[in-house]
Scaffold this active site. Structure first.
Site, short mmCIF file in Angstrom:
data_model
loop_
_atom_site.label_atom_id
_atom_site.label_comp_id
_atom_site.label_asym_id
_atom_site.label_seq_id
_atom_site.Cartn_x
_atom_site.Cartn_y
_atom_site.Cartn_z
N ALA A 291 48.58 49.58 16.21
CA ALA A 291 49.97 49.73 15.75
C ALA A 291 50.74 48.42 15.92
O ALA A 291 51.48 47.99 15.03
CB ALA A 291 50.65 50.85 16.52
N SER B 235 44.79 53.52 14.16
CA SER B 235 44.07 54.59 14.84
C SER B 235 45.02 55.57 15.49
O SER B 235 44.59 56.61 15.98
CB SER B 235 43.20 53.97 15.93
OG SER B 235 44.03 53.42 16.94
N GLY B 236 46.30 55.23 15.53
CA GLY B 236 47.23 56.04 16.32
C GLY B 236 47.45 55.43 17.70
O GLY B 236 48.35 55.81 18.41
N GLY B 237 46.59 54.48 18.08
CA GLY B 237 46.72 53.84 19.39
C GLY B 237 47.68 52.66 19.38
O GLY B 237 48.19 52.27 18.32
N VAL B 238 47.91 52.09 20.56
CA VAL B 238 48.90 51.02 20.70
C VAL B 238 48.47 49.73 19.99
O VAL B 238 49.26 49.10 19.29
CB VAL B 238 49.08 50.63 22.20
CG1 VAL B 238 50.23 49.66 22.37
CG2 VAL B 238 49.26 51.85 23.05
N GLU C 234 47.82 37.73 44.12
CA GLU C 234 47.90 38.48 42.86
C GLU C 234 47.87 40.00 43.05
O GLU C 234 48.21 40.73 42.13
CB GLU C 234 46.76 38.06 41.92
CG GLU C 234 45.36 38.53 42.30
CD GLU C 234 44.67 37.65 43.35
OE1 GLU C 234 45.35 36.85 44.01
OE2 GLU C 234 43.44 37.80 43.52
N TYR D 289 38.40 32.40 47.91
CA TYR D 289 37.21 31.56 47.80
C TYR D 289 37.58 30.19 47.22
O TYR D 289 37.09 29.15 47.68
CB TYR D 289 36.19 32.25 46.89
CG TYR D 289 34.93 31.45 46.69
CD1 TYR D 289 33.90 31.53 47.62
CD2 TYR D 289 34.79 30.61 45.59
CE1 TYR D 289 32.75 30.78 47.44
CE2 TYR D 289 33.64 29.86 45.41
CZ TYR D 289 32.62 29.95 46.35
OH TYR D 289 31.49 29.21 46.18
#
Ligand code: XMP
Length: 524
Positions: free
Chosen positions: A233, A227-230, A175, A86
């Site tokens: 951390a 939280s233990g998440g990426v 992309e 577009y």
């Protein structure tokens, strides 16, 4: 976010879902990019001093009433512009080309014919290659000053460039992964046509963020919830690298994590970063609060509420301990990512938040200034920063896991015994998926315990009456939509055999083959 050491590319979002993908691909070419809505005035863009502007694809026809147009002012700023789909047509219109309503549409894969060597944009590309298109109108004639570089069977002009002014465009979507050589086309524009410097590397990001965090926090103290998440951390590890033991991390173990996850935070993350960690063991408290609750939203509410209470109590203890040493905790670290920033309307966001405490007997409000070192980054960049910082692969490559954890993967009331059963089954499924080398192809694989269902089985010599578990492997780009993952049969067999052999309470393993929509990824 201003990052003065890098060239900036602005991706103008015309409303399709491709803008974020384009911005990510630009960064893969090591050029820093940000997304701006198409309503943003040219003057505002100019103030950001972009090195180039990319006009993204959009859902509409350029002739549709109310379709977003490109302000022709954009082309008088001495800034290179690249039009996609577009954006390509809107650019052709604005610069005096001819856009025809063809009545034909090209959807999906199309062959393009590169003409006359492809100019600089399509240099060294095969004369014919496959690209992904989605459009109704097409450019019949390039604007004055432009060279036509490619066409398709239905479109006379599928790519063009004007090197004097640094303008170029393609009708297709460079992309998307289905487009051959798409990344090369983007790189040709960025590096050769627009002259951007490829400085956006993870090493540079770490160094720059460390400087920024030091400048922001000075000699004050900061706190961060893990939280233990990426995301949390990596945010914590970056801040730790910048200010060392001025940072305290708080980890609430709510007892709803998967097997080994609490240990990964408490042992491996601490070993890798040297962070000062305060662990709050709160499993009992969460189980008590969840006792007998079966309704999913009710579970989420309870877990969210308890989490805030426990975290804030810990937060206040950290503040009090610092106060006793004559120090103040003024900063709260959060792992906000760039997609969250875009989706909440962009901008620099609220600089401070008020943390209101309901925990009784403790001071009222504490005011923190936010430190958000990942605000400019996409998830894949956060992972690479995590690797750069030396975090364990198990944390960096962790699949998404919901905040309420296994609490919403036990269908029915949650108790310690059911959690233990699910935790074992989940650990087996995860380890087999990893062993099969499919961690990065599979977006997530929840294992769900149908705790109120029992089915008859036969194990050894006797009849059993055990729980079923559901495997829910999905592929996805962003969790908004998903498809069920076609796992190899022998992998499914191994998971099923191991779970029914090793987890006594489970006698049946089933696979969920529903896409999203209509099914969600989680069962609750
Ligand atoms: P659904 O089940 O809606 O999930 O298809 C989409 C993504 O969101 C995760 N999810 C949650 N994450 N709190 C979270 O932090 C929640 O309550 C929650 N519910 C679902 C899910 O794991 C998937 O990645």
């Amino acid at each position: 976010m201003d990052l003065p050491d890098h060239d900036l590319v602005l991706v103008v979002d015309f409303g399709a879902q491709y803008a974020q993908l384009i911005a990510r691909r630009v960064r893969e070419a090591r050029v820093y990019s940000e997304i701006v809505p198409h309503q943003v005035a040219v003057e505002q863009m100019r103030l950001r001093r972009p090195k180039a502007v990319i006009l993204s694809g959009g859902p509409q026809s350029v002739y549709e009433p109310g379709a977003p147009q490109v302000d022709a002012e954009l082309f008088t700023q001495d800034v290179p512009v690249f039009g996609i789909c577009y954006g390509f047509q809107a650019m052709a219109m604005a610069l005096g080309g001819d856009v025809a309503r063809t009545g034909l549409s090209e959807f999906g894969r199309t062959l393009v014919d590169v003409q006359g060597g492809g100019g600089r944009l399509l240099a060294d590309l095969p004369e014919q290659h496959r690209v992904w298109m989605s459009h109704g109108d097409s450019v019949a004639q390039s604007p004055p000053g432009f060279t036509t570089l490619a066409g398709t069977k239905d479109t006379a002009v599928a790519a063009f460039e004007d090197l004097d002014r640094g303008f170029a465009g393609v009708q297709w979507h460079p992309e998307v992964l289905h487009t051959e050589h798409g990344q090369r086309v983007l790189e040709h524009f960025l590096l050769e046509v627009a002259g951007c410097r490829p400085t956006w590397t993870m090493v540079n990001i770490v160094d720059e963020q460390v400087e920024r965090i030091r400048a922001q926090v000075g000699d004050k103290r900061a706190i961060c919830g893990l939280s233990g998440g990426v995301d949390s951390a990596v945010a914590a590890a970056l801040v730790q690298r910048a200010i060392g033991d001025q940072l305290t991390c708080v980890f609430v173990d709510h007892g709803l994590l998967r097997k080994g996850e609490a240990e990964q935070v408490e042992r491996d993350f601490v070993a890798a970063t040297g962070v000062d960690l305060k662990v709050v063991e709160a499993a009992e408290r969460f189980l008590t609060a969840l006792s007998g609750v079966t309704e999913p939203e009710e579970k989420r509410k309870i877990i969210g509420r308890e989490f805030i209470r426990v975290f804030e109590t810990a937060e206040l203890e950290v503040v009090a301990a610092a106060g006793a040493q004559g120090e103040a905790v003024e900063f709260l670290v959060q792992g906000t990512l760039y997609p969250d920033v875009v989706e909440s309307g962009g901008g620099e966001g609220a600089a401070t938040i008020k943390s209101h405490h309901n925990v009784g007997g403790l001071p009222d409000d504490v005011q923190f200034t936010l430190v958000e070192p990942l605000r400019a980054l996409f998830k894949d960049e956060v992972r690479r920063v995590g690797e750069e910082l030396g975090l364990p692969a198990d944390i960096v490559w962790r699949q998404p896991f919901p905040g309420p954890g296994l609490g919403i993967r036990v269908i029915g009331a949650v108790d310690a015994e059911r959690l233990a059963v699910l935790r074992e089954a989940d650990a087996i499924a995860r380890s087999e998926l990893t062993r099969a080398g499919l961690d990065r192809e599979v977006w997530q694989m929840p294992v769900v315990l149908l705790a109120d269902v029992h089915s008859v089985g036969v194990q050894g010599d006797g009849r059993t009456y055990g729980y079923p578990v559901v495997l829910r492997p999905v592929t996805s780009e962003d969790a908004m939509t998903a498809d069920w993952a076609r796992l190899p049969y022998d992998l499914l067999e191994r998971i099923s055999t191991r779970i029914t052999n090793e987890v006594r309470q489970i006698n049946r393993v089933v696979v969920d083959v529903t896409s999203k929509p209509p099914g969600t990824i989680e069962w609750e």
